[in-house]
Design a protein around this motif. Structure first.
Motif: not given
Length: 294
Positions: A185-191
Protein backbone atom coordinates in the motif's frame (compact mmCIF):
# COMPACT_ATOMS: atom_id res chain seq x y z
CA UNK A 1 -74.01 -12.97 50.39
CA UNK A 2 -76.04 -10.62 48.25
CA UNK A 3 -76.89 -6.98 48.74
CA UNK A 4 -80.68 -7.13 49.11
CA UNK A 5 -81.07 -3.57 47.89
CA UNK A 6 -79.21 -3.97 44.59
CA UNK A 7 -78.83 -7.72 44.10
CA UNK A 8 -75.04 -7.30 43.61
CA UNK A 9 -72.88 -9.94 45.37
CA UNK A 10 -70.78 -8.47 48.13
CA UNK A 11 -66.98 -8.87 47.99
CA UNK A 12 -65.87 -12.16 49.49
CA UNK A 13 -69.32 -13.70 49.26
CA UNK A 14 -69.51 -17.46 48.72
CA UNK A 15 -70.81 -18.78 45.40
CA UNK A 16 -74.45 -19.55 45.24
CA UNK A 17 -75.41 -23.01 46.58
CA UNK A 18 -77.40 -25.01 44.03
CA UNK A 19 -77.82 -28.12 46.24
CA UNK A 20 -81.37 -29.43 46.39
CA UNK A 21 -81.48 -29.93 50.13
CA UNK A 22 -85.18 -30.83 50.12
CA UNK A 23 -84.62 -33.77 47.82
CA UNK A 24 -81.64 -34.91 49.84
CA UNK A 25 -83.73 -34.70 52.98
CA UNK A 26 -86.39 -36.92 51.43
CA UNK A 27 -83.78 -39.45 50.36
CA UNK A 28 -82.28 -39.50 53.82
CA UNK A 29 -85.71 -40.14 55.29
CA UNK A 30 -86.33 -42.96 52.84
CA UNK A 31 -82.98 -44.54 53.68
CA UNK A 32 -83.73 -44.38 57.40
CA UNK A 33 -87.19 -45.93 56.93
CA UNK A 34 -85.62 -48.73 54.90
CA UNK A 35 -83.07 -49.40 57.64
CA UNK A 36 -85.82 -49.62 60.24
CA UNK A 37 -88.60 -51.49 58.40
CA UNK A 38 -86.78 -53.79 55.95
CA UNK A 39 -85.44 -56.30 58.39
CA UNK A 40 -81.88 -55.03 58.42
CA UNK A 41 -79.75 -55.46 61.56
CA UNK A 42 -80.64 -52.70 63.94
CA UNK A 43 -78.11 -49.94 64.49
CA UNK A 44 -78.29 -47.47 67.28
CA UNK A 45 -77.07 -43.94 67.93
CA UNK A 46 -74.11 -42.67 65.93
CA UNK A 47 -73.82 -45.90 63.96
CA UNK A 48 -77.38 -45.59 62.72
CA UNK A 49 -76.98 -41.98 61.50
CA UNK A 50 -73.51 -42.67 60.12
CA UNK A 51 -74.78 -45.54 57.94
CA UNK A 52 -77.74 -43.47 56.78
CA UNK A 53 -75.47 -40.58 55.75
CA UNK A 54 -73.05 -42.97 54.06
CA UNK A 55 -75.81 -44.40 51.89
CA UNK A 56 -77.09 -40.93 51.08
CA UNK A 57 -73.77 -39.31 50.22
CA UNK A 58 -72.31 -42.26 48.25
CA UNK A 59 -75.32 -42.25 45.94
CA UNK A 60 -74.23 -40.76 42.58
CA UNK A 61 -77.27 -38.50 42.65
CA UNK A 62 -76.12 -36.73 45.79
CA UNK A 63 -73.27 -34.73 44.19
CA UNK A 64 -70.73 -35.89 46.79
CA UNK A 65 -67.90 -38.37 46.33
CA UNK A 66 -65.91 -40.37 48.87
CA UNK A 67 -62.60 -39.04 50.14
CA UNK A 68 -60.65 -41.80 48.38
CA UNK A 69 -62.25 -40.97 45.04
CA UNK A 70 -61.70 -37.27 45.65
CA UNK A 71 -57.99 -37.86 46.29
CA UNK A 72 -57.80 -40.05 43.17
CA UNK A 73 -59.32 -37.25 41.08
CA UNK A 74 -56.90 -34.72 42.55
CA UNK A 75 -53.98 -36.98 41.69
CA UNK A 76 -55.37 -37.52 38.19
CA UNK A 77 -55.66 -33.75 37.67
CA UNK A 78 -52.11 -33.32 38.94
CA UNK A 79 -50.86 -35.88 36.42
CA UNK A 80 -52.79 -34.17 33.63
CA UNK A 81 -51.40 -30.80 34.69
CA UNK A 82 -47.87 -32.21 34.70
CA UNK A 83 -48.36 -33.63 31.22
CA UNK A 84 -49.80 -30.33 30.05
CA UNK A 85 -46.85 -28.49 31.58
CA UNK A 86 -44.40 -30.85 29.92
CA UNK A 87 -46.15 -30.39 26.59
CA UNK A 88 -46.16 -26.62 27.05
CA UNK A 89 -42.46 -26.67 27.88
CA UNK A 90 -41.76 -28.85 24.84
CA UNK A 91 -43.61 -26.45 22.57
CA UNK A 92 -41.83 -23.52 24.17
CA UNK A 93 -38.45 -25.18 23.54
CA UNK A 94 -39.40 -25.85 19.93
CA UNK A 95 -40.52 -22.23 19.53
CA UNK A 96 -37.26 -20.97 21.05
CA UNK A 97 -35.31 -23.25 18.71
CA UNK A 98 -37.21 -21.97 15.68
CA UNK A 99 -36.67 -18.41 16.83
CA UNK A 100 -32.96 -18.98 17.45
CA UNK A 101 -32.56 -20.58 14.01
CA UNK A 102 -34.40 -17.77 12.26
CA UNK A 103 -32.57 -15.15 14.33
CA UNK A 104 -29.18 -16.68 13.51
CA UNK A 105 -30.07 -16.74 9.82
CA UNK A 106 -31.15 -13.11 9.89
CA UNK A 107 -28.05 -12.07 11.85
CA UNK A 108 -25.82 -13.94 9.40
CA UNK A 109 -27.52 -12.25 6.43
CA UNK A 110 -27.20 -8.79 7.98
CA UNK A 111 -23.58 -9.46 8.99
CA UNK A 112 -22.79 -10.74 5.50
CA UNK A 113 -24.29 -7.63 3.95
CA UNK A 114 -22.23 -5.40 6.27
CA UNK A 115 -19.07 -7.27 5.36
CA UNK A 116 -19.81 -6.98 1.66
CA UNK A 117 -20.51 -3.24 1.67
CA UNK A 118 -17.82 -2.19 4.18
CA UNK A 119 -14.86 -1.49 1.92
CA UNK A 120 -12.46 1.35 1.26
CA UNK A 121 -14.95 3.00 -1.07
CA UNK A 122 -18.11 2.91 1.00
CA UNK A 123 -16.39 3.37 4.40
CA UNK A 124 -12.99 4.93 3.69
CA UNK A 125 -12.23 5.79 7.31
CA UNK A 126 -10.25 2.94 8.80
CA UNK A 127 -11.72 3.03 12.28
CA UNK A 128 -15.28 3.37 11.03
CA UNK A 129 -14.77 0.40 8.75
CA UNK A 130 -13.35 -1.62 11.62
CA UNK A 131 -16.40 -0.62 13.65
CA UNK A 132 -18.72 -1.93 10.94
CA UNK A 133 -16.84 -5.21 10.79
CA UNK A 134 -16.88 -5.44 14.59
CA UNK A 135 -20.67 -5.01 14.52
CA UNK A 136 -20.83 -7.78 11.93
CA UNK A 137 -18.77 -10.02 14.23
CA UNK A 138 -21.16 -9.31 17.09
CA UNK A 139 -24.12 -10.21 14.91
CA UNK A 140 -22.55 -13.35 13.52
CA UNK A 141 -19.44 -14.34 15.50
CA UNK A 142 -19.25 -17.77 13.84
CA UNK A 143 -18.33 -16.30 10.46
CA UNK A 144 -15.06 -14.47 9.77
CA UNK A 145 -15.41 -10.79 8.91
CA UNK A 146 -14.66 -11.24 5.22
CA UNK A 147 -16.76 -12.30 2.26
CA UNK A 148 -13.76 -13.54 0.20
CA UNK A 149 -13.49 -16.03 -1.29
CA UNK A 150 -16.86 -17.69 -1.60
CA UNK A 151 -16.90 -21.48 -1.29
CA UNK A 152 -17.90 -21.98 -4.93
CA UNK A 153 -14.99 -19.89 -6.27
CA UNK A 154 -12.21 -20.84 -3.90
CA UNK A 155 -9.40 -23.01 -5.16
CA UNK A 156 -9.51 -26.68 -4.28
CA UNK A 157 -6.64 -28.29 -2.37
CA UNK A 158 -4.10 -30.22 -4.33
CA UNK A 159 -4.63 -33.93 -4.68
CA UNK A 160 -3.68 -35.83 -1.57
CA UNK A 161 -3.35 -32.71 0.63
CA UNK A 162 -6.04 -32.50 3.29
CA UNK A 163 -7.21 -28.98 4.23
CA UNK A 164 -5.80 -27.72 7.49
CA UNK A 165 -8.06 -26.44 10.28
CA UNK A 166 -8.75 -22.74 10.55
CA UNK A 167 -6.55 -22.64 13.65
CA UNK A 168 -3.56 -23.09 11.32
CA UNK A 169 -4.11 -19.46 10.26
CA UNK A 170 -2.91 -18.00 13.54
CA UNK A 171 -2.78 -14.36 14.56
CA UNK A 172 0.95 -14.04 13.90
CA UNK A 173 0.54 -15.21 10.32
CA UNK A 174 -2.29 -12.75 9.72
CA UNK A 175 -0.24 -9.94 11.25
CA UNK A 176 2.68 -10.75 8.95
CA UNK A 177 0.38 -10.77 5.93
CA UNK A 178 -1.18 -7.48 6.99
CA UNK A 179 2.28 -5.93 7.22
CA UNK A 180 2.99 -7.19 3.71
CA UNK A 181 -0.21 -5.55 2.52
CA UNK A 182 0.79 -2.30 4.20
CA UNK A 183 4.15 -2.34 2.42
CA UNK A 184 2.43 -2.75 -0.94
CA UNK A 185 0.00 0.00 0.00
CA UNK A 186 2.80 2.43 0.79
CA UNK A 187 4.42 1.65 -2.56
CA UNK A 188 1.09 2.26 -4.27
CA UNK A 189 0.81 5.65 -2.52
CA UNK A 190 4.21 6.63 -3.96
CA UNK A 191 3.06 5.78 -7.47
CA UNK A 192 -0.22 7.63 -6.92
CA UNK A 193 1.61 10.74 -5.70
CA UNK A 194 3.83 10.78 -8.78
CA UNK A 195 0.85 10.61 -11.14
CA UNK A 196 -1.68 12.74 -9.22
CA UNK A 197 0.39 15.38 -7.42
CA UNK A 198 3.95 15.79 -8.58
CA UNK A 199 4.84 17.64 -11.78
CA UNK A 200 1.92 20.05 -11.48
CA UNK A 201 1.64 23.70 -10.50
CA UNK A 202 1.33 24.77 -6.89
CA UNK A 203 -2.32 25.72 -7.37
CA UNK A 204 -3.16 22.38 -9.00
CA UNK A 205 -1.42 20.40 -6.28
CA UNK A 206 -3.24 22.31 -3.53
CA UNK A 207 -6.56 21.95 -5.30
CA UNK A 208 -6.03 18.20 -5.81
CA UNK A 209 -4.97 17.65 -2.20
CA UNK A 210 -7.99 19.51 -0.84
CA UNK A 211 -10.38 17.69 -3.19
CA UNK A 212 -8.93 14.29 -2.22
CA UNK A 213 -9.20 15.01 1.52
CA UNK A 214 -12.77 16.22 1.16
CA UNK A 215 -13.62 13.17 -0.92
CA UNK A 216 -12.18 10.77 1.63
CA UNK A 217 -14.06 12.46 4.48
CA UNK A 218 -17.35 12.40 2.54
CA UNK A 219 -16.84 8.93 1.00
CA UNK A 220 -17.05 10.37 -2.50
CA UNK A 221 -17.00 7.39 -4.87
CA UNK A 222 -15.31 9.33 -7.66
CA UNK A 223 -12.40 10.34 -5.42
CA UNK A 224 -12.09 6.88 -3.85
CA UNK A 225 -12.16 5.21 -7.26
CA UNK A 226 -9.11 7.22 -8.28
CA UNK A 227 -7.05 5.90 -5.36
CA UNK A 228 -5.01 2.68 -5.57
CA UNK A 229 -7.09 -0.45 -5.02
CA UNK A 230 -6.20 -3.87 -3.78
CA UNK A 231 -6.31 -6.25 -6.75
CA UNK A 232 -8.31 -9.12 -5.34
CA UNK A 233 -8.42 -11.05 -8.61
CA UNK A 234 -4.64 -11.26 -8.82
CA UNK A 235 -4.14 -12.60 -5.32
CA UNK A 236 -3.16 -16.23 -5.74
CA UNK A 237 -0.89 -18.87 -4.30
CA UNK A 238 2.25 -17.17 -5.67
CA UNK A 239 1.50 -13.87 -3.96
CA UNK A 240 0.61 -15.69 -0.77
CA UNK A 241 3.91 -17.58 -0.77
CA UNK A 242 5.72 -14.29 -1.41
CA UNK A 243 4.01 -12.68 1.57
CA UNK A 244 3.90 -15.64 3.97
CA UNK A 245 6.76 -16.27 6.41
CA UNK A 246 8.82 -19.44 6.46
CA UNK A 247 6.95 -22.42 7.83
CA UNK A 248 3.50 -21.09 6.90
CA UNK A 249 1.05 -23.62 5.46
CA UNK A 250 0.69 -23.87 1.70
CA UNK A 251 -2.10 -21.90 0.05
CA UNK A 252 -3.80 -25.04 -1.26
CA UNK A 253 -3.91 -26.53 2.23
CA UNK A 254 -5.83 -23.61 3.70
CA UNK A 255 -9.59 -24.09 4.02
CA UNK A 256 -11.93 -21.59 2.40
CA UNK A 257 -12.28 -19.67 5.63
CA UNK A 258 -8.50 -19.60 6.07
CA UNK A 259 -7.96 -18.23 2.56
CA UNK A 260 -10.61 -15.60 3.25
CA UNK A 261 -8.78 -14.54 6.42
CA UNK A 262 -5.49 -14.32 4.54
CA UNK A 263 -6.94 -12.21 1.74
CA UNK A 264 -8.74 -9.96 4.20
CA UNK A 265 -5.54 -9.39 6.20
CA UNK A 266 -3.50 -8.38 3.13
CA UNK A 267 -6.34 -6.32 1.71
CA UNK A 268 -6.94 -4.55 5.03
CA UNK A 269 -3.25 -3.65 5.37
CA UNK A 270 -3.08 -2.41 1.78
CA UNK A 271 -6.25 -0.31 2.01
CA UNK A 272 -5.38 1.24 5.37
CA UNK A 273 -1.87 2.10 4.17
CA UNK A 274 -3.26 3.76 1.04
CA UNK A 275 -5.83 5.83 2.90
CA UNK A 276 -3.44 6.79 5.69
CA UNK A 277 -0.61 7.59 3.26
CA UNK A 278 -2.76 9.62 0.86
CA UNK A 279 -4.39 11.50 3.73
CA UNK A 280 -1.05 12.26 5.41
CA UNK A 281 0.54 13.37 2.13
CA UNK A 282 -2.33 15.66 1.16
CA UNK A 283 -2.57 17.14 4.63
CA UNK A 284 1.19 17.79 4.73
CA UNK A 285 0.97 19.45 1.36
CA UNK A 286 -1.74 21.82 2.57
CA UNK A 287 0.02 22.48 5.89
CA UNK A 288 3.37 23.39 4.37
CA UNK A 289 1.82 25.47 1.61
CA UNK A 290 4.81 24.92 -0.65
CA UNK A 291 2.88 22.90 -3.21
CA UNK A 292 5.25 19.98 -2.82
CA UNK A 293 8.20 21.89 -4.32
CA UNK A 294 11.58 21.04 -2.90
Amino acid sequence: MTDTSSGIPRPGARPEDHTDWVTLGRRLQAIQNSMIHCGEPHRYGDYYYAEALRRLLTDSRSGWIPTAEHLWLLDLHAQVNRRNLQEANRRAREARTRYATASAKIRAEVAGWLRRVANERTVPARYRREGVLLAADWLDPATPASPYPSPDTSSAPVSGAAPLPVSAVDAQLLLTLRDAGEREGRLAVGWWRQHAIEGRSHAEQTQTARAVLDGIDSSDETVLAALPHFDLASYDADRYQHHAPAGAPDWAQLPDVGQALVIDAVRSGFTDAVLDGVTAGCQALLDTGDGGRR
